[in-house]
Design a protein around this motif. Structure first.
Motif, mmCIF file in Angstrom:
data_model
loop_
_atom_site.group_PDB
_atom_site.id
_atom_site.type_symbol
_atom_site.label_atom_id
_atom_site.label_comp_id
_atom_site.label_asym_id
_atom_site.label_seq_id
_atom_site.Cartn_x
_atom_site.Cartn_y
_atom_site.Cartn_z
ATOM 1 N N MET A 149 0.829 -1.208 0.000
ATOM 2 C CA MET A 149 0.000 0.000 0.000
ATOM 3 C C MET A 149 0.862 1.257 0.000
ATOM 4 O O MET A 149 0.566 2.233 -0.692
ATOM 5 C CB MET A 149 -0.947 -0.009 1.194
ATOM 6 C CG MET A 149 -1.940 -1.159 1.173
ATOM 7 S SD MET A 149 -3.336 -0.914 2.280
ATOM 8 C CE MET A 149 -4.272 0.329 1.380
ATOM 9 N N GLN A 150 1.946 1.232 0.775
ATOM 10 C CA GLN A 150 2.845 2.390 0.786
ATOM 11 C C GLN A 150 3.480 2.610 -0.579
ATOM 12 O O GLN A 150 3.605 3.744 -1.053
ATOM 13 C CB GLN A 150 3.942 2.195 1.836
ATOM 14 C CG GLN A 150 4.954 3.336 1.845
ATOM 15 C CD GLN A 150 6.001 3.183 2.916
ATOM 16 O OE1 GLN A 150 5.682 2.967 4.077
ATOM 17 N NE2 GLN A 150 7.262 3.299 2.541
ATOM 18 N N THR A 151 3.868 1.529 -1.236
ATOM 19 C CA THR A 151 4.487 1.636 -2.551
ATOM 20 C C THR A 151 3.535 2.267 -3.559
ATOM 21 O O THR A 151 3.915 3.154 -4.329
ATOM 22 C CB THR A 151 4.918 0.244 -3.049
ATOM 23 O OG1 THR A 151 5.880 -0.292 -2.147
ATOM 24 C CG2 THR A 151 5.517 0.315 -4.438
ATOM 25 N N ALA A 152 2.288 1.806 -3.563
ATOM 26 C CA ALA A 152 1.305 2.351 -4.497
ATOM 27 C C ALA A 152 1.029 3.819 -4.218
ATOM 28 O O ALA A 152 0.909 4.632 -5.144
ATOM 29 C CB ALA A 152 0.013 1.542 -4.418
ATOM 30 N N ALA A 153 0.941 4.164 -2.939
ATOM 31 C CA ALA A 153 0.673 5.558 -2.574
ATOM 32 C C ALA A 153 1.788 6.468 -3.060
ATOM 33 O O ALA A 153 1.545 7.527 -3.657
ATOM 34 C CB ALA A 153 0.507 5.679 -1.061
ATOM 35 N N ALA A 154 3.040 6.068 -2.820
ATOM 36 C CA ALA A 154 4.170 6.884 -3.249
ATOM 37 C C ALA A 154 4.274 6.932 -4.766
ATOM 38 O O ALA A 154 4.631 7.953 -5.355
ATOM 39 C CB ALA A 154 5.462 6.334 -2.647
ATOM 40 N N ARG A 155 3.925 5.831 -5.409
ATOM 41 C CA ARG A 155 3.990 5.780 -6.876
ATOM 42 C C ARG A 155 3.006 6.764 -7.501
ATOM 43 O O ARG A 155 3.280 7.346 -8.556
ATOM 44 C CB ARG A 155 3.675 4.355 -7.332
ATOM 45 C CG ARG A 155 3.785 4.097 -8.820
ATOM 46 C CD ARG A 155 5.224 3.966 -9.263
ATOM 47 N NE ARG A 155 5.301 3.550 -10.643
ATOM 48 C CZ ARG A 155 6.014 2.517 -11.071
ATOM 49 N NH1 ARG A 155 6.681 1.787 -10.207
ATOM 50 N NH2 ARG A 155 6.065 2.224 -12.343
ATOM 51 N N ARG A 156 1.865 6.957 -6.867
ATOM 52 C CA ARG A 156 0.886 7.920 -7.371
ATOM 53 C C ARG A 156 1.454 9.335 -7.389
ATOM 54 O O ARG A 156 1.048 10.161 -8.201
ATOM 55 C CB ARG A 156 -0.373 7.897 -6.511
ATOM 56 C CG ARG A 156 -1.244 6.664 -6.686
ATOM 57 C CD ARG A 156 -1.805 6.562 -8.075
ATOM 58 N NE ARG A 156 -2.864 5.559 -8.144
ATOM 59 C CZ ARG A 156 -3.367 5.099 -9.299
ATOM 60 N NH1 ARG A 156 -2.912 5.548 -10.444
ATOM 61 N NH2 ARG A 156 -4.332 4.201 -9.269
ATOM 62 N N LEU A 157 2.390 9.594 -6.492
ATOM 63 C CA LEU A 157 2.988 10.928 -6.450
ATOM 64 C C LEU A 157 3.994 11.130 -7.570
ATOM 65 O O LEU A 157 4.133 12.234 -8.090
ATOM 66 C CB LEU A 157 3.669 11.156 -5.100
ATOM 67 C CG LEU A 157 2.752 11.117 -3.882
ATOM 68 C CD1 LEU A 157 3.581 11.098 -2.616
ATOM 69 C CD2 LEU A 157 1.797 12.292 -3.888
#
Length: 238
Positions: A149-157
């Motif tokens: 979940m953290q990876t996806a969140a940061a990737r959105r940025l």
């Protein structure tokens, strides 16, 4: 949830200080990933829950040596990480997300990741840093899902090619920029690499000096990132 509404007159224009705050948050999240992987590798049976490349290598090694438990742990970590990715990507899949410096949907997905990591930390402490085999598998799953979940969140940025849970791509980007004579994003990318190392060092040291509390490092770092994001970045356009 609507697409990042703001109160009338509350929109702010992007600023260099705002972008530096985003960089700081990404560094905190990267350090959390380093601490998480240190805990997983040293305390949860020699697997990674943030670095999936390492787990795929472990698949091959364990398969050749017949280490069934290593295969199982690596499989649980990869599966949970993938599930976390899918959930977070769906949570943040809203039109116009890139217009915002730090979308609220990103914070929401990090809140879920924080809840998973906090649950892990509580269980870890209750077992005095010595979970049994079944509990061990459950903790690997919690950690893997949180890191997904953290990876996806940061990737959105998508800020300067910085990722918070795997840095081979970041290192490659540094080398590519240097080969072209560009230093625009080199410093922040190098800061991400150092943050991962610092987080892993902190996690490893904590496991040695205060093992029951070691799992709490990553949740504290994510909480700090969320507090900074909520106070400084929500409602700012990118």
């Amino acid at each position: 949830m609507p697409n990042e509404p703001t109160a009338a007159g509350s929109e702010t224009t992007p600023s260099e200080p705002g972008k530096r705050v985003v960089d700081l948050i990404l560094m905190l999240l990267t350090a959390a990933a380093g601490a998480t992987d240190a805990l997983a590798y040293l305390g949860l049976g020699g697997v990674f829950t943030a670095n999936m490349t390492g787990n795929l290598v472990l698949f091959g090694i364990a398969g050749a040596s017949g280490a069934d438990m290593h295969l199982a742990r690596a499989g649980v970590a990869v599966t949970a990480f993938t599930v976390g990715l899918v959930i977070a990507y769906r949570m943040t899949a809203v039109p116009g997300l890139t217009r915002w410096l730090w979308p609220r949907r990103v914070s929401l997905s990090l809140v879920v990741a924080l809840a998973l990591q906090t649950t892990l930390a509580v269980i870890w402490a209750q077992t005095a840093a010595h979970p049994g085999r079944l509990v061990d598998m459950g903790l690997v799953a919690l950690s893997g899902a949180a890191m997904g979940m953290q990876t996806a969140a940061a990737r959105r940025l998508a800020k300067a090619g910085i990722t918070t849970t795997f840095v081979t791509g970041t290192l490659t980007s540094v080398a590519e920029d240097l080969s072209h004579g560009s230093t625009k994003n080199v410093l922040r990318r190098c800061a991400a690499l150092l943050s991962l190392v610092a987080g892993a060092l902190g996690g490893a040291v904590a496991l040695r000096v205060a093992p029951a509390l070691a799992a709490g490092i990553a949740p504290l770092l994510v909480m700090a990132a969320l507090l900074i994001a909520g106070l400084r970045l929500h409602g700012r356009r990118s």
